[in-house]
Design a protein around this motif. Structure first.
Motif, mmCIF file in Angstrom:
data_model
loop_
_atom_site.group_PDB
_atom_site.id
_atom_site.type_symbol
_atom_site.label_atom_id
_atom_site.label_comp_id
_atom_site.label_asym_id
_atom_site.label_seq_id
_atom_site.Cartn_x
_atom_site.Cartn_y
_atom_site.Cartn_z
ATOM 1 N N ARG A 56 0.845 -1.206 0.000
ATOM 2 C CA ARG A 56 0.000 0.000 0.000
ATOM 3 C C ARG A 56 0.877 1.252 0.000
ATOM 4 O O ARG A 56 0.669 2.175 -0.779
ATOM 5 N N LYS A 57 1.885 1.282 0.864
ATOM 6 C CA LYS A 57 2.770 2.441 0.964
ATOM 7 C C LYS A 57 3.543 2.644 -0.341
ATOM 8 O O LYS A 57 3.668 3.771 -0.829
ATOM 9 N N ALA A 58 4.040 1.556 -0.938
ATOM 10 C CA ALA A 58 4.795 1.661 -2.194
ATOM 11 C C ALA A 58 3.927 2.238 -3.307
ATOM 12 O O ALA A 58 4.366 3.102 -4.066
ATOM 13 N N VAL A 59 2.678 1.776 -3.411
ATOM 14 C CA VAL A 59 1.761 2.268 -4.443
ATOM 15 C C VAL A 59 1.440 3.738 -4.213
ATOM 16 O O VAL A 59 1.529 4.561 -5.134
ATOM 17 N N GLU A 60 1.091 4.080 -2.998
ATOM 18 C CA GLU A 60 0.685 5.457 -2.707
ATOM 19 C C GLU A 60 1.860 6.427 -2.757
ATOM 20 O O GLU A 60 1.687 7.585 -3.120
ATOM 21 N N ASP A 61 3.079 5.966 -2.429
ATOM 22 C CA ASP A 61 4.265 6.819 -2.529
ATOM 23 C C ASP A 61 4.594 7.178 -3.982
ATOM 24 O O ASP A 61 5.268 8.170 -4.231
ATOM 25 N N THR A 62 4.128 6.363 -4.929
ATOM 26 C CA THR A 62 4.374 6.656 -6.344
ATOM 27 C C THR A 62 3.263 7.506 -6.951
ATOM 28 O O THR A 62 3.315 7.844 -8.124
ATOM 29 N N GLY A 63 2.244 7.843 -6.159
ATOM 30 C CA GLY A 63 1.212 8.746 -6.639
ATOM 31 C C GLY A 63 -0.067 8.091 -7.121
ATOM 32 O O GLY A 63 -0.964 8.768 -7.614
ATOM 33 N N TYR A 64 -0.181 6.781 -6.952
ATOM 34 C CA TYR A 64 -1.391 6.070 -7.379
ATOM 35 C C TYR A 64 -2.209 5.696 -6.156
ATOM 36 O O TYR A 64 -1.773 5.833 -5.028
ATOM 37 N N THR A 65 -3.416 5.205 -6.378
ATOM 38 C CA THR A 65 -4.310 4.852 -5.281
ATOM 39 C C THR A 65 -4.389 3.335 -5.146
ATOM 40 O O THR A 65 -4.791 2.640 -6.085
ATOM 41 N N PHE A 66 -4.008 2.836 -3.985
ATOM 42 C CA PHE A 66 -4.119 1.407 -3.669
ATOM 43 C C PHE A 66 -5.587 1.096 -3.427
ATOM 44 O O PHE A 66 -6.242 1.770 -2.631
ATOM 45 N N VAL A 67 -6.127 0.082 -4.129
ATOM 46 C CA VAL A 67 -7.536 -0.287 -3.960
ATOM 47 C C VAL A 67 -7.659 -1.562 -3.135
ATOM 48 O O VAL A 67 -8.353 -1.594 -2.123
ATOM 49 N N SER A 68 -6.970 -2.631 -3.565
ATOM 50 C CA SER A 68 -7.039 -3.901 -2.842
ATOM 51 C C SER A 68 -5.869 -4.791 -3.242
ATOM 52 O O SER A 68 -5.158 -4.503 -4.208
ATOM 53 N N MET A 69 -5.729 -5.877 -2.493
ATOM 54 C CA MET A 69 -4.659 -6.830 -2.767
ATOM 55 C C MET A 69 -5.147 -8.228 -2.422
ATOM 56 O O MET A 69 -5.809 -8.415 -1.399
ATOM 57 N N SER A 70 -4.836 -9.198 -3.292
ATOM 58 C CA SER A 70 -5.177 -10.587 -2.993
ATOM 59 C C SER A 70 -3.997 -11.467 -3.384
ATOM 60 O O SER A 70 -3.263 -11.166 -4.325
ATOM 61 N N SER A 71 -3.805 -12.556 -2.629
ATOM 62 C CA SER A 71 -2.692 -13.470 -2.873
ATOM 63 C C SER A 71 -3.205 -14.892 -2.951
ATOM 64 O O SER A 71 -4.199 -15.245 -2.309
ATOM 65 N N GLU A 72 -2.493 -15.699 -3.728
ATOM 66 C CA GLU A 72 -2.820 -17.115 -3.839
ATOM 67 C C GLU A 72 -1.536 -17.868 -4.180
ATOM 68 O O GLU A 72 -0.603 -17.290 -4.743
ATOM 69 N N PRO A 73 -1.478 -19.151 -3.841
ATOM 70 C CA PRO A 73 -0.292 -19.938 -4.213
ATOM 71 C C PRO A 73 -0.131 -19.955 -5.730
ATOM 72 O O PRO A 73 -1.122 -19.942 -6.470
ATOM 73 N N TYR A 74 1.119 -19.966 -6.183
ATOM 74 C CA TYR A 74 1.397 -19.939 -7.612
ATOM 75 C C TYR A 74 2.283 -21.122 -7.963
ATOM 76 O O TYR A 74 3.291 -21.368 -7.311
ATOM 77 N N GLU A 75 1.880 -21.854 -8.991
ATOM 78 C CA GLU A 75 2.686 -22.955 -9.495
ATOM 79 C C GLU A 75 3.041 -22.646 -10.930
ATOM 80 O O GLU A 75 2.155 -22.391 -11.754
ATOM 81 N N LYS A 76 4.332 -22.639 -11.202
ATOM 82 C CA LYS A 76 4.792 -22.320 -12.546
ATOM 83 C C LYS A 76 4.267 -23.358 -13.530
ATOM 84 O O LYS A 76 4.359 -24.553 -13.298
ATOM 85 N N LYS A 77 3.726 -22.873 -14.625
ATOM 86 C CA LYS A 77 3.190 -23.751 -15.663
ATOM 87 C C LYS A 77 4.226 -23.879 -16.777
ATOM 88 O O LYS A 77 4.474 -22.925 -17.492
ATOM 89 N N GLY A 78 4.817 -25.047 -16.896
ATOM 90 C CA GLY A 78 5.795 -25.281 -17.949
ATOM 91 C C GLY A 78 5.126 -25.798 -19.207
ATOM 92 O O GLY A 78 3.931 -26.090 -19.251
ATOM 93 N N PHE A 79 5.900 -25.970 -20.246
ATOM 94 C CA PHE A 79 5.390 -26.428 -21.519
ATOM 95 C C PHE A 79 4.761 -27.816 -21.407
ATOM 96 O O PHE A 79 3.772 -28.117 -22.051
ATOM 97 N N PHE A 80 5.337 -28.677 -20.550
ATOM 98 C CA PHE A 80 4.835 -30.049 -20.433
ATOM 99 C C PHE A 80 3.982 -30.254 -19.174
ATOM 100 O O PHE A 80 3.760 -31.375 -18.746
ATOM 101 N N SER A 81 3.464 -29.172 -18.594
ATOM 102 C CA SER A 81 2.689 -29.290 -17.357
ATOM 103 C C SER A 81 1.366 -30.044 -17.568
ATOM 104 O O SER A 81 0.805 -30.574 -16.624
ATOM 105 N N PHE A 82 0.913 -30.145 -18.812
ATOM 106 C CA PHE A 82 -0.349 -30.847 -19.067
ATOM 107 C C PHE A 82 -0.206 -32.359 -18.839
ATOM 108 O O PHE A 82 -1.195 -33.056 -18.713
ATOM 109 N N LYS A 83 1.013 -32.879 -18.755
ATOM 110 C CA LYS A 83 1.228 -34.313 -18.572
ATOM 111 C C LYS A 83 1.058 -34.754 -17.116
ATOM 112 O O LYS A 83 1.030 -35.931 -16.854
ATOM 113 N N LYS A 84 0.935 -33.816 -16.183
ATOM 114 C CA LYS A 84 0.832 -34.174 -14.752
ATOM 115 C C LYS A 84 -0.480 -34.818 -14.438
ATOM 116 O O LYS A 84 -1.486 -34.586 -14.970
#
Length: 84
Positions: A56-84
């Motif tokens: 929030r501080k980083a966004v607002e210090d650059t002059g923009y308005t922070f609205v919201s933030m959401s996080s979720e686990p991320y798994e990198k999707k490789g070219f062959f990830s469809f084989k899992k």
């Protein structure tokens, strides 16, 4: 890895996107970041969850308005990830 979506008001062009990307790269340890003024958001991939107040501080210090933030686990999707 964690995917964080930060909703931001005030970005109006490609330079705004670049400014936010640089801000996140300089203030946090990120693997990847991309911003979109059309979607009014920045998507950040990082090793661990980001502190909402620091974001929030980083966004607002650059002059923009922070609205919201959401996080979720991320798994990198490789070219062959469809084989899992």
């Amino acid at each position: 890895m964690v995917k964080t979506v930060v909703k931001i008001e005030g970005m109006a062009c490609g330079m705004c996107e670049s400014h936010m990307n640089d801000t996140f790269r300089n203030k946090f340890q990120v693997k990847k970041v991309s911003s979109s003024f059309k979607n009014k958001e920045s998507v950040i991939i990082s090793g661990e969850e980001l502190d909402e107040e620091a974001v929030r501080k980083a966004v607002e210090d650059t002059g923009y308005t922070f609205v919201s933030m959401s996080s979720e686990p991320y798994e990198k999707k490789g070219f062959f990830s469809f084989k899992k």
